[in-house]
Structures are given as C-alpha cells and as structure tokens.
Scaffold this motif. Structure first.
Motif, PDB file in Angstrom:
ATOM      1  N   ALA A 205       0.987   2.576  -3.873  1.00  0.00           N
ATOM      2  CA  ALA A 205       0.234   1.968  -2.377  1.00  0.00           C
ATOM      3  C   ALA A 205       1.392   0.726  -1.886  1.00  0.00           C
ATOM      4  O   ALA A 205       1.917   0.447  -3.347  1.00  0.00           O
ATOM      5  N   GLN A 206       1.147   0.573  -0.887  1.00  0.00           N
ATOM      6  CA  GLN A 206       2.329  -0.767  -1.065  1.00  0.00           C
ATOM      7  C   GLN A 206       1.635  -1.279   0.420  1.00  0.00           C
ATOM      8  O   GLN A 206       0.549  -0.622   1.037  1.00  0.00           O
ATOM      9  N   ARG A 207       1.240  -3.116   0.137  1.00  0.00           N
ATOM     10  CA  ARG A 207       0.305  -3.712   1.357  1.00  0.00           C
ATOM     11  C   ARG A 207       1.378  -5.188   1.979  1.00  0.00           C
ATOM     12  O   ARG A 207       2.721  -4.803   0.620  1.00  0.00           O
ATOM     13  N   TRP A 208       0.853  -5.509   3.238  1.00  0.00           N
ATOM     14  CA  TRP A 208       1.451  -6.520   3.097  1.00  0.00           C
ATOM     15  C   TRP A 208       0.353  -7.507   3.150  1.00  0.00           C
ATOM     16  O   TRP A 208      -1.288  -7.288   3.257  1.00  0.00           O
ATOM     17  N   TYR A 209      -0.069  -8.831   2.780  1.00  0.00           N
ATOM     18  CA  TYR A 209      -1.092  -9.519   2.543  1.00  0.00           C
ATOM     19  C   TYR A 209      -0.834 -10.875   3.481  1.00  0.00           C
ATOM     20  O   TYR A 209       0.459 -11.227   3.786  1.00  0.00           O
ATOM     21  N   ARG A 210      -1.250 -11.902   3.651  1.00  0.00           N
ATOM     22  CA  ARG A 210      -0.871 -13.245   4.166  1.00  0.00           C
ATOM     23  C   ARG A 210      -1.774 -14.242   3.227  1.00  0.00           C
ATOM     24  O   ARG A 210      -3.263 -14.070   3.253  1.00  0.00           O
TER      25      ARG A 210
ATOM     26  N   LEU B 186      -6.245  -9.399   3.040  1.00  0.00           N
ATOM     27  CA  LEU B 186      -4.732  -8.202   3.120  1.00  0.00           C
ATOM     28  C   LEU B 186      -4.676  -7.616   5.451  1.00  0.00           C
ATOM     29  O   LEU B 186      -5.707  -7.963   6.155  1.00  0.00           O
ATOM     30  N   VAL B 187      -3.327  -7.619   5.381  1.00  0.00           N
ATOM     31  CA  VAL B 187      -3.181  -7.375   7.125  1.00  0.00           C
ATOM     32  C   VAL B 187      -3.159  -5.981   7.503  1.00  0.00           C
ATOM     33  O   VAL B 187      -3.202  -5.886   7.997  1.00  0.00           O
ATOM     34  N   ALA B 188      -1.868  -4.969   5.946  1.00  0.00           N
ATOM     35  CA  ALA B 188      -1.025  -3.569   6.123  1.00  0.00           C
ATOM     36  C   ALA B 188      -1.214  -2.926   4.853  1.00  0.00           C
ATOM     37  O   ALA B 188      -1.298  -3.647   3.509  1.00  0.00           O
ATOM     38  N   ALA B 189      -1.745  -1.519   4.836  1.00  0.00           N
ATOM     39  CA  ALA B 189      -1.668  -1.060   4.034  1.00  0.00           C
ATOM     40  C   ALA B 189      -0.883   0.335   3.948  1.00  0.00           C
ATOM     41  O   ALA B 189      -1.254   0.789   5.329  1.00  0.00           O
ATOM     42  N   ILE B 190      -0.138   0.734   3.197  1.00  0.00           N
ATOM     43  CA  ILE B 190       0.362   2.017   3.343  1.00  0.00           C
ATOM     44  C   ILE B 190       0.227   2.944   2.173  1.00  0.00           C
ATOM     45  O   ILE B 190       0.337   2.439   0.851  1.00  0.00           O
ATOM     46  N   ILE B 191      -0.933   3.821   2.058  1.00  0.00           N
ATOM     47  CA  ILE B 191      -0.718   4.854   0.480  1.00  0.00           C
ATOM     48  C   ILE B 191       0.530   5.878   0.198  1.00  0.00           C
ATOM     49  O   ILE B 191       1.051   5.895   1.155  1.00  0.00           O
ATOM     50  N   SER B 192       0.730   6.534  -1.031  1.00  0.00           N
ATOM     51  CA  SER B 192       1.079   7.400  -0.898  1.00  0.00           C
ATOM     52  C   SER B 192       1.558   8.322   0.003  1.00  0.00           C
ATOM     53  O   SER B 192       2.013   8.661  -0.540  1.00  0.00           O
TER      54      SER B 192
ATOM     55  N   TYR C 248       2.781  -4.171  -4.186  1.00  0.00           N
ATOM     56  CA  TYR C 248       3.071  -2.841  -4.657  1.00  0.00           C
ATOM     57  C   TYR C 248       1.819  -2.547  -6.133  1.00  0.00           C
ATOM     58  O   TYR C 248       1.557  -2.809  -6.750  1.00  0.00           O
ATOM     59  N   VAL C 249       1.382  -1.212  -5.877  1.00  0.00           N
ATOM     60  CA  VAL C 249       0.351  -0.743  -6.902  1.00  0.00           C
ATOM     61  C   VAL C 249       0.917  -0.057  -7.142  1.00  0.00           C
ATOM     62  O   VAL C 249       1.043   1.243  -7.028  1.00  0.00           O
ATOM     63  N   GLN C 250       1.338   0.644  -8.597  1.00  0.00           N
ATOM     64  CA  GLN C 250       1.987   1.524  -9.400  1.00  0.00           C
ATOM     65  C   GLN C 250       0.931   1.417 -10.318  1.00  0.00           C
ATOM     66  O   GLN C 250       1.231   0.282 -11.190  1.00  0.00           O
ATOM     67  N   SER C 251       0.734   2.561 -11.007  1.00  0.00           N
ATOM     68  CA  SER C 251       0.053   2.872 -11.930  1.00  0.00           C
ATOM     69  C   SER C 251      -1.354   1.960 -11.585  1.00  0.00           C
ATOM     70  O   SER C 251      -1.992   2.344 -10.931  1.00  0.00           O
TER      71      SER C 251
ATOM     72  N   TRP D 287       3.758  -8.555  -7.289  1.00  0.00           N
ATOM     73  CA  TRP D 287       3.935  -9.659  -6.030  1.00  0.00           C
ATOM     74  C   TRP D 287       5.012 -10.079  -5.480  1.00  0.00           C
ATOM     75  O   TRP D 287       5.853 -10.340  -6.488  1.00  0.00           O
ATOM     76  N   GLY D 288       5.415 -10.742  -4.866  1.00  0.00           N
ATOM     77  CA  GLY D 288       6.793 -10.887  -4.554  1.00  0.00           C
ATOM     78  C   GLY D 288       6.121 -12.225  -3.949  1.00  0.00           C
ATOM     79  O   GLY D 288       5.174 -12.643  -4.765  1.00  0.00           O
TER      80      GLY D 288
END
Length: 115
Positions: free
Chosen positions: A33-38, A47-53, A97-100, A105-106
């Motif tokens: 998953a990939q996400r944007w937070y603010r 959490l603002v937005a997320a996109i999964i695999s 980013y979520v991996q495994s 975090w950036g």
C-alpha cells in the motif's frame, strides 16, 4: 532499507492546485500500500489518501472529489494531485509505503494554503 523523498509542496492560494510526488529508492520488491498523510500544528497525523496493491483507492471525507492519489510503479513513485485547495488543507504532508509488515515514511513536505 527503503527511502522515501517527497516533493512538490509550497504556498498556494485557496482554490489553487498542487501535485505532490513521493519517490522511493532502496529495497523495493513488493509494495502492499501507498499512503499520504498530513499533520497540522497541534493536530494528530491523519490519513488523506491511500492506494493498495490492486489499485483501489480510499480518501478522507474532507478531500473526496478534490484530491487524487495515483502511482507509477515503474518509477516507484506515488503522487497526490490536490485541487480546489482550502486553508484547512495546510500542513506537512508525508508519504508512507507499506511493504511486507513494515511502514516506511518520508520526511514530509510543507503545504500552505492562504485565504
């Protein structure tokens, strides 16, 4: 190790647009998953937005219809297109980013929306 670098933040007037980018480097092999937070001063990170695999997306109610999350897997980059910005969108935006079973975090990029 995974490193994330955000870019694209800045100062914009209400009603304007910004496009944030988050480029990943390092050991990228399977993103779940990939996400944007603010985070605004004095507030919790949200959490603002997320996109999964599989490509499905989710948005906070406050940004639905205005923000769009997308990705370019070949470039290991996730984007956040922000339109019709409001002063309440002001904050530091972080990509995640979520991996495994790990979260990466950036360092964040500042978005300031003036009224």
């Amino acid at each position: 190790q995974v490193q994330l670098v955000e870019s694209g933040g800045g100062l914009v007037q209400a009603g304007g647009s910004l496009r944030l980018s988050c480029a990943a480097s390092g050991s990228i092999f399977s993103i779940n998953a990939q996400r944007w937070y603010r985070q605004a001063p004095g507030k919790q990170r949200e959490l603002v937005a997320a996109i999964i695999s599989g490509g499905s997306t989710n948005y906070a109610d406050s940004v639905k219809g205005r923000f769009t999350i997308s990705r370019d897997n070949a470039k290991n980059t996730v984007y956040l297109q922000m339109n019709s910005l409001k002063p309440e969108d002001t904050g530091v935006y972080y990509c995640n980013y979520v991996q495994s079973m790990r979260n990466y975090w950036g360092q964040g990029t500042q978005v300031t929306v003036s009224s």
